[in-house]
Design a protein around this motif. Structure first.
Motif, short mmCIF file in Angstrom:
data_model
loop_
_atom_site.label_atom_id
_atom_site.label_comp_id
_atom_site.label_asym_id
_atom_site.label_seq_id
_atom_site.Cartn_x
_atom_site.Cartn_y
_atom_site.Cartn_z
N PRO A 36 0.79 -1.24 0.00
CA PRO A 36 0.00 0.00 0.00
C PRO A 36 0.83 1.29 0.00
CG PRO A 36 -0.10 -1.03 2.16
CD PRO A 36 0.67 -1.95 1.26
N LYS A 37 2.15 1.19 0.06
CA LYS A 37 3.00 2.38 0.14
C LYS A 37 3.17 3.03 -1.23
CE LYS A 37 5.32 0.79 4.23
NZ LYS A 37 5.09 1.74 5.25
N PRO A 38 3.48 4.34 -1.23
CA PRO A 38 3.67 5.05 -2.50
C PRO A 38 4.73 4.37 -3.38
CG PRO A 38 3.64 6.59 -0.66
CD PRO A 38 3.66 5.20 -0.07
N GLY A 39 4.43 4.32 -4.65
CA GLY A 39 5.32 3.69 -5.61
C GLY A 39 4.97 2.24 -5.87
N PHE A 40 4.41 1.57 -4.86
CA PHE A 40 3.97 0.19 -5.03
C PHE A 40 2.46 0.13 -5.24
CE2 PHE A 40 7.59 -0.13 -1.95
CZ PHE A 40 8.52 -0.64 -2.84
N ALA A 41 1.72 1.02 -4.58
CA ALA A 41 0.26 0.98 -4.60
C ALA A 41 -0.33 1.23 -5.98
CB ALA A 41 -0.30 1.99 -3.59
N GLU A 42 0.41 1.92 -6.84
CA GLU A 42 -0.11 2.22 -8.17
C GLU A 42 -0.25 0.98 -9.04
OE1 GLU A 42 1.47 5.69 -6.24
OE2 GLU A 42 2.43 3.80 -6.71
N GLY A 43 0.41 -0.11 -8.65
CA GLY A 43 0.26 -1.37 -9.37
C GLY A 43 0.92 -1.43 -10.72
N VAL A 44 1.90 -0.58 -10.97
CA VAL A 44 2.57 -0.58 -12.27
C VAL A 44 3.51 -1.78 -12.40
CG1 VAL A 44 4.12 0.72 -13.77
CG2 VAL A 44 2.40 1.92 -12.43
N GLY A 45 4.15 -2.15 -11.30
CA GLY A 45 5.07 -3.28 -11.30
C GLY A 45 4.44 -4.51 -10.66
N SER A 46 5.29 -5.49 -10.38
CA SER A 46 4.79 -6.70 -9.74
C SER A 46 5.78 -7.17 -8.68
CB SER A 46 4.58 -7.81 -10.77
OG SER A 46 5.81 -8.14 -11.39
N PHE A 47 5.26 -7.89 -7.70
CA PHE A 47 6.08 -8.47 -6.65
C PHE A 47 6.42 -9.90 -7.02
CE2 PHE A 47 3.91 -5.08 -4.42
CZ PHE A 47 4.92 -4.55 -3.62
N GLU A 48 7.64 -10.32 -6.70
CA GLU A 48 8.06 -11.69 -6.96
C GLU A 48 8.82 -12.19 -5.74
OE1 GLU A 48 10.35 -11.92 -10.55
OE2 GLU A 48 8.80 -10.91 -11.73
N VAL A 49 8.55 -13.43 -5.36
CA VAL A 49 9.31 -14.09 -4.29
C VAL A 49 10.13 -15.19 -4.94
CG1 VAL A 49 9.17 -15.46 -2.18
CG2 VAL A 49 7.55 -13.59 -2.55
N ALA A 50 11.43 -15.18 -4.65
CA ALA A 50 12.33 -16.19 -5.22
C ALA A 50 13.04 -16.93 -4.09
CB ALA A 50 13.35 -15.53 -6.14
N GLU A 51 13.03 -18.24 -4.16
CA GLU A 51 13.73 -19.06 -3.17
C GLU A 51 15.17 -19.28 -3.63
OE1 GLU A 51 13.46 -23.44 -1.01
OE2 GLU A 51 12.13 -22.98 -2.68
N TYR A 52 16.11 -19.06 -2.72
CA TYR A 52 17.51 -19.31 -3.01
C TYR A 52 18.08 -20.22 -1.93
CZ TYR A 52 17.87 -15.75 -6.60
OH TYR A 52 17.72 -15.02 -7.75
N GLN A 53 18.77 -21.27 -2.35
CA GLN A 53 19.42 -22.15 -1.41
C GLN A 53 20.74 -21.54 -0.99
OE1 GLN A 53 19.64 -26.03 -3.18
NE2 GLN A 53 17.51 -26.46 -2.73
#
Length: 66
Positions: A36-53
């Motif tokens: 919900p914070k500025p820059g993220f809330a506009e929904g222009v980009g996307s979030f990704e979670v990556a697992e690293y061993q």
């Protein structure tokens, strides 16, 4: 083998590392905190979670400058 979870925000060619977490649930909770914070809330980009061993090479092909 032990893993960590990286939360990224990707917008075009820009990739912003939000944080590194010990499990997927913690990464998902972090996403909910920053979404919900500025820059993220506009929904222009996307979030990704990556697992690293841990204790493993992740880039093994070399590096070529173009």
């Amino acid at each position: 083998m032990k893993s960590v979870y990286l939360l990224w925000y990707v917008r075009g060619d820009d990739e912003l590392l939000i944080g590194v977490y010990e499990n997927d649930d913690m990464a998902t909770a972090a996403k909910a905190r920053v979404k919900p914070k500025p820059g993220f809330a506009e929904g222009v980009g996307s979030f990704e979670v990556a697992e690293y061993q841990l204790n493993q090479d992740h880039w093994t092909e070399g590096y070529k400058i173009v």
